[in-house]
Design an enzyme around this catalytic site. Structure first.
Site, PDB file in Angstrom:
ATOM      1  N   SER A 119     175.811  42.525  63.615  1.00 39.48           N
ATOM      2  CA  SER A 119     174.392  42.182  63.549  1.00 39.48           C
ATOM      3  C   SER A 119     173.638  43.051  62.555  1.00 39.48           C
ATOM      4  O   SER A 119     172.424  42.898  62.395  1.00 39.48           O
ATOM      5  CB  SER A 119     173.756  42.316  64.936  1.00 39.48           C
ATOM      6  OG  SER A 119     174.019  43.589  65.490  1.00 39.48           O
ATOM      7  N   HIS A 140     177.082  35.830  62.232  1.00 39.61           N
ATOM      8  CA  HIS A 140     176.279  36.495  63.258  1.00 39.61           C
ATOM      9  C   HIS A 140     175.734  35.479  64.253  1.00 39.61           C
ATOM     10  O   HIS A 140     174.776  34.763  63.983  1.00 39.61           O
ATOM     11  CB  HIS A 140     175.140  37.279  62.596  1.00 39.61           C
ATOM     12  CG  HIS A 140     174.272  38.002  63.563  1.00 39.61           C
ATOM     13  ND1 HIS A 140     172.957  38.324  63.292  1.00 39.61           N
ATOM     14  CD2 HIS A 140     174.514  38.482  64.818  1.00 39.61           C
ATOM     15  CE1 HIS A 140     172.438  38.953  64.312  1.00 39.61           C
ATOM     16  NE2 HIS A 140     173.361  39.061  65.259  1.00 39.61           N
ATOM     17  N   GLU A 152     173.679  33.258  61.589  1.00 37.94           N
ATOM     18  CA  GLU A 152     173.468  33.796  60.244  1.00 37.94           C
ATOM     19  C   GLU A 152     174.834  33.894  59.567  1.00 37.94           C
ATOM     20  O   GLU A 152     175.731  34.569  60.073  1.00 37.94           O
ATOM     21  CB  GLU A 152     172.841  35.195  60.301  1.00 37.94           C
ATOM     22  CG  GLU A 152     171.350  35.212  60.556  1.00 37.94           C
ATOM     23  CD  GLU A 152     170.788  36.625  60.496  1.00 37.94           C
ATOM     24  OE1 GLU A 152     169.781  36.840  59.813  1.00 37.94           O
ATOM     25  OE2 GLU A 152     171.364  37.523  61.167  1.00 37.94           O
ATOM     26  N   ASN A 190     167.653  41.033  62.372  1.00 34.78           N
ATOM     27  CA  ASN A 190     167.421  42.368  62.919  1.00 34.78           C
ATOM     28  C   ASN A 190     166.569  43.257  62.018  1.00 34.78           C
ATOM     29  O   ASN A 190     165.939  44.196  62.506  1.00 34.78           O
ATOM     30  CB  ASN A 190     168.751  43.034  63.253  1.00 34.78           C
ATOM     31  CG  ASN A 190     169.321  42.491  64.542  1.00 34.78           C
ATOM     32  OD1 ASN A 190     168.597  42.321  65.519  1.00 34.78           O
ATOM     33  ND2 ASN A 190     170.601  42.179  64.560  1.00 34.78           N
TER      34      ASN A 190
END
Length: 287
Positions: A119, A140, A152, A190
């Site tokens: 991540s 991800h 992702e 993130n």
């Protein structure tokens, strides 16, 4: 190359969820971890989630049985050598993922794509540890994996177009929506999310508001389905801390400095929902 058999390393929350969706899409799955108890716990989670899908009428009882029968558990990584595609879903630490990628590079056939569910960690850096950097990519997933549609798909510097296209099509086959992202610490999700969670933690540490009040502001004022502190507990406070440290190191910006309260809570073993205590109490649960 047709992908019929998939390996997953890591039977935690993310690995179990990834194994679930691959098995549900018709793939044979080898789920691997370092101890049988982790595998048993992960498979129990998969069984419960598949049972929930059947109870809601999303799948038939026959589809449930077939999906579960496609999953093989292994504490030995040797069966991964027969897989057409492998995803590592280990803890969010570079040294752990690096060791796994090196091992997979020796174990898997040269044409096999190696994907990381990281991540925040650089796909370019992970790929450079292998002899097949063009076949290493980020994939991800988001928690809970069977429910969340987004994946992702992260290109490393060396990731080939063929690898990217293969993974994009595979993601669609899983019923997910692939979003192309270039390699940068924290990617998109993130890099944007963690500073929000971190700042929410600062407001608690500085006595601006209680966790409950902070979360109510976001649920009622910003229409978030879950407040930032409840979300941090759900993700895992140790995971949040690891990601913030990757962001701080990779981007060199002090705005990513982890909140001291977060560090203290992780040191105390208060990791959020999975440990039974974080910003909220969830009852006694094993780490």
């Amino acid at each position: 190359m047709r992908i019929g058999k998939v390996g997953i390393i890591g039977a935690g929350t993310m690995g179990a969820g990834i194994a679930h969706v691959f098995a549900g899409s018709g793939c044979e799955v080898v789920l691997s971890d370092v101890e049988q108890r982790f595998l048993d716990r992960g498979f129990e989670t998969i069984c419960n989630n598949v049972e929930r899908e059947a109870a809601k009428g999303k799948i038939t009882s026959e589809e449930k049985a077939r999906a579960l029968a496609r999953i093989v558990l292994s504490v030995d990584r040797a069966p991964l050598a027969d897989c057409d595609f492998v995803v590592e879903a280990a803890t969010e630490k570079l040294q752990v993922k690096a060791a796994i990628l090196r091992d997979l590079d020796h174990l898997c056939r040269p044409e096999v794509i190696l994907a990381s569910n990281t991540s925040s960690i650089s796909i370019t850096k992970l790929a450079a540890l292998t002899k097949r950097p063009e076949k290493v990519i980020g994939m991800h997933f988001f928690n809970p994996v069977p429910v969340m549609k987004l994946v992702e798909v992260i290109r490393g510097l060396a990731t080939s177009e063929d690898t990217f296209e293969s993974v994009r099509e595979l993601t669609k086959r899983l019923g997910k929506t692939p979003v192309e992202v270039n390699d940068s610490p924290g990617f998109v999700s993130n890099r944007v999310l963690m500073p929000l969670l971190n700042e929410a933690m600062y407001t608690v540490m500085e006595g601006v508001a209680t966790p409950e009040a902070v979360d109510e502001v976001f649920k009622l004022g910003m229409a978030h389905p879950m407040g930032p502190l409840a979300l941090a507990d759900f993700i895992g406070l140790d995971v949040c801390l690891d990601i913030l440290r990757v962001l701080q190191s990779g981007l060199g910006d002090p705005k990513y400095r982890p909140c001291p309260l977060l560090i203290k809570m992780v040191d105390a073993g208060w990791l959020g929902k999975k440990s039974g205590r974080g910003f909220y109490h969830y009852g006694a649960k094993p780490l």
